[in-house]
Design a protein around this motif. Structure first.
Motif, PDB file in Angstrom:
ATOM      1  N   PRO A 190      25.629  84.598  23.824  1.00  0.00           N
ATOM      2  CA  PRO A 190      24.488  84.216  22.980  1.00  0.00           C
ATOM      3  C   PRO A 190      23.461  85.346  22.871  1.00  0.00           C
ATOM      4  O   PRO A 190      22.381  85.304  23.451  1.00  0.00           O
ATOM      5  N   ILE A 191      23.843  86.381  22.143  1.00  0.00           N
ATOM      6  CA  ILE A 191      22.972  87.554  21.980  1.00  0.00           C
ATOM      7  C   ILE A 191      22.719  87.784  20.495  1.00  0.00           C
ATOM      8  O   ILE A 191      23.517  87.402  19.646  1.00  0.00           O
ATOM      9  N   ALA A 192      21.594  88.433  20.187  1.00  0.00           N
ATOM     10  CA  ALA A 192      21.213  88.652  18.794  1.00  0.00           C
ATOM     11  C   ALA A 192      22.231  89.503  18.049  1.00  0.00           C
ATOM     12  O   ALA A 192      22.394  89.374  16.835  1.00  0.00           O
TER      13      ALA A 192
ATOM     14  N   GLY B 103      24.049  76.473  24.025  1.00  0.00           N
ATOM     15  CA  GLY B 103      24.380  77.138  22.778  1.00  0.00           C
ATOM     16  C   GLY B 103      23.284  77.059  21.739  1.00  0.00           C
ATOM     17  O   GLY B 103      23.326  77.779  20.733  1.00  0.00           O
ATOM     18  N   GLY B 104      22.295  76.203  21.962  1.00  0.00           N
ATOM     19  CA  GLY B 104      21.173  76.087  21.036  1.00  0.00           C
ATOM     20  C   GLY B 104      19.926  76.802  21.502  1.00  0.00           C
ATOM     21  O   GLY B 104      18.858  76.676  20.874  1.00  0.00           O
ATOM     22  N   THR B 105      20.051  77.561  22.586  1.00  0.00           N
ATOM     23  CA  THR B 105      18.878  78.257  23.126  1.00  0.00           C
ATOM     24  C   THR B 105      19.000  79.775  22.945  1.00  0.00           C
ATOM     25  O   THR B 105      20.106  80.310  22.857  1.00  0.00           O
ATOM     26  N   TYR B 106      17.844  80.408  22.910  1.00  0.00           N
ATOM     27  CA  TYR B 106      17.785  81.871  22.863  1.00  0.00           C
ATOM     28  C   TYR B 106      16.564  82.314  23.649  1.00  0.00           C
ATOM     29  O   TYR B 106      15.448  81.854  23.398  1.00  0.00           O
ATOM     30  N   GLU B 107      16.808  83.166  24.637  1.00  0.00           N
ATOM     31  CA  GLU B 107      15.756  83.663  25.522  1.00  0.00           C
ATOM     32  C   GLU B 107      14.921  82.526  26.085  1.00  0.00           C
ATOM     33  O   GLU B 107      13.688  82.565  26.132  1.00  0.00           O
ATOM     34  N   GLY B 108      15.619  81.469  26.508  1.00  0.00           N
ATOM     35  CA  GLY B 108      14.972  80.362  27.195  1.00  0.00           C
ATOM     36  C   GLY B 108      14.286  79.343  26.302  1.00  0.00           C
ATOM     37  O   GLY B 108      13.686  78.386  26.811  1.00  0.00           O
ATOM     38  N   ARG B 109      14.349  79.503  25.006  1.00  0.00           N
ATOM     39  CA  ARG B 109      13.715  78.575  24.071  1.00  0.00           C
ATOM     40  C   ARG B 109      14.782  77.857  23.238  1.00  0.00           C
ATOM     41  O   ARG B 109      15.826  78.433  22.938  1.00  0.00           O
TER      42      ARG B 109
ATOM     43  N   ALA C 287      16.484  85.220  16.896  1.00  0.00           N
ATOM     44  CA  ALA C 287      15.953  86.572  17.129  1.00  0.00           C
ATOM     45  C   ALA C 287      15.303  87.140  15.878  1.00  0.00           C
ATOM     46  O   ALA C 287      14.331  87.905  15.966  1.00  0.00           O
ATOM     47  N   ALA C 288      15.809  86.764  14.712  1.00  0.00           N
ATOM     48  CA  ALA C 288      15.246  87.258  13.452  1.00  0.00           C
ATOM     49  C   ALA C 288      13.960  86.534  13.060  1.00  0.00           C
ATOM     50  O   ALA C 288      13.297  86.923  12.093  1.00  0.00           O
TER      51      ALA C 288
END
Length: 443
Positions: free
Chosen positions: A394-396, A145-151, A119-120
């Motif tokens: 898994p949130i920022a 666990g290695g993804t954020y917002e689908g990426r 996110a940063a």
């Protein structure tokens, strides 16, 4: 001009040697020197910096890194040894990124850091570097666990899950099977305590730190509850399931099943009690297995593992830990960094590393590899635990969200606040945090 003098000196030098014939020859020689210099520079190995805890450094150097550098002479991996506390490693990474002068190329990440770092904007997006078919080789929760917002930003290398250890010998002596529910765990503990087979029934991590949260999410999910829904940001801490989870933990202390000081324990305090033969059940991580089965251990060959117990009609939950590699967005060597990740996450590299180190693999097939199982016979059972893995949100804003839960959960378990008041306050504070973050993101 300032460069005429050295060039003229070079001309005279070449004339004395009989090499100078024309300006064209000089230019050719001069350009050749530049080309040779570029070739020499290009042949210098690229160095990738990687920060990790000091205890992990030596196994990595002697294992995967030594072999990788042998196969890739143009790339060197420089491990920077950090403190053993993972929160301090996170602080070092964060400080370096915020200052804008990060020396790190490869980022060794605990699963709960992915969303914050991504996110940063500190990580390269790795989504297009792997296919869905390639990712199927790994545990689905490790990939998630290695993804954020689908990426995808992190490739899993080493899995880790919370599990329930039990004294197999004591249960068999009493004619009992491993418990499946919270009620059975309590009852079996009391039976074995009354018969003087063990001083304590169940030990768990109750100190105010991240380990408390990891333990609690397993009990919470075991009662059918949830903490934060990462899709909707809905908070479930003030629901009945959360209060049931706290009631169970408090009851273990009230009933004398757990020691009075359990609310001050971290992993090592609980391991030592269990390994000394004083407890029947232990909630902990895979690292305990090889220690508890040392020849000098009092419980060597006497323990079993299984997924955490749960309420009737609900499912077991194992908090997902583990480590994976990402690539810093600031790196000057993204191609070399990805080449390193490809190697470290490969089946061959992981297999050899696991055989030497005993770390838990991220590739599913290695849990049942015959040679690995011959050395680590508990791995097939461990795979069953991995399949019950649950992610911390898994949130920022995970770090702040965890801090809130740690504070209020500790207050509820130690009696400083009632469970109802503590969880209501935790839920409200979490909602305010998430709402403010969403508004800031939308602005």
């Amino acid at each position: 001009m300032f460069y005429h003098q050295p060039l003229n000196r070079l001309k005279k030098f070449l004339r004395r040697l009989g090499f100078w014939r024309s300006t064209g020859m000089f230019i050719a020689i001069f350009l050749s020197l530049i080309l040779v210099n570029k070739i020499v520079v290009a042949q210098q190995p690229v160095t990738l910096n990687l920060l990790m805890t000091a205890p992990d450094a030596q196994p990595w150097r002697e294992g995967m890194i030594a072999e990788f550098e042998r196969k890739n002479p143009g790339i060197r991996i420089n491990i920077i040894e950090g403190p053993n506390a993972t929160n301090l490693i996170e602080d070092l990474y964060t400080s370096a990124f915020i200052l804008g002068e990060s020396p790190y190329d490869l980022i060794n990440m605990d699963v709960i850091w992915t969303s914050k770092f991504a996110a940063a904007g500190w990580l390269l997006d790795l989504t297009d570097k792997v296919t869905p078919q390639q990712l199927e080789a790994f545990s689905p929760k490790d990939v998630e666990g290695g993804t954020y917002e689908g990426r995808l930003y992190r490739i899993p290398l080493r899995s880790d899950v919370g599990m329930l250890y039990y004294r197999e010998d004591l249960l068999k002596q009493a004619g009992l099977k491993p418990p499946e529910t919270f009620e059975q765990l309590m009852n079996f503990s009391k039976v074995l305590q009354r018969s003087d087979r063990a001083k304590w029934g169940y030990v768990w991590q109750g100190r105010q730190y991240e380990g408390l949260v990891a333990m609690f999410v397993e009990v919470l999910q075991g009662y059918g509850g949830f903490w934060v829904n990462p899709e909707t940001f809905e908070v479930g801490l003030d629901r009945p399931e959360s209060l049931k989870a706290i009631a169970f933990l408090r009851d273990t202390i009230k009933a004398g099943v757990s020691p009075p000081g359990v609310t001050t324990y971290q992993e090592e305090e609980t391991r030592r009690i269990f390994q000394s033969g004083q407890a029947v059940f232990l909630r902990s991580w895979p690292y305990v297995w090889p220690l508890a089965n040392q020849k000098t251990s009092q419980i060597n060959g006497k323990i079993g593992i299984k997924p955490m117990v749960h309420a009737p009609g609900e499912n077991s939950a194992a908090c997902l830990g583990g480590w994976g590699l990402g690539i810093a967005k600031s790196t000057k060597h993204p191609k070399e960094a990805w080449k390193a990740i490809e190697y470290f996450s490969s089946r061959e590299a992981q297999r050899e590393f696991i055989l030497k180190s005993g770390y838990v693999p991220s590739r599913r097939e290695l849990f049942t590899d015959p040679e690995i199982v011959a050395k680590y016979p508990h791995f097939p059972e461990l795979l069953k635990v991995v399949d019950n893995a649950v992610l911390r949100p898994p949130i920022a804003q995970y770090a702040q969200t965890s801090d809130i839960l740690q504070r209020y959960l500790s207050s509820a378990l130690t009696g400083r606040m009632s469970p109802e008041d503590a969880m209501q306050a935790a839920a409200n504070e979490t909602r305010r945090l998430l709402k403010a973050s969403q508004q800031k993101k939308a602005a």
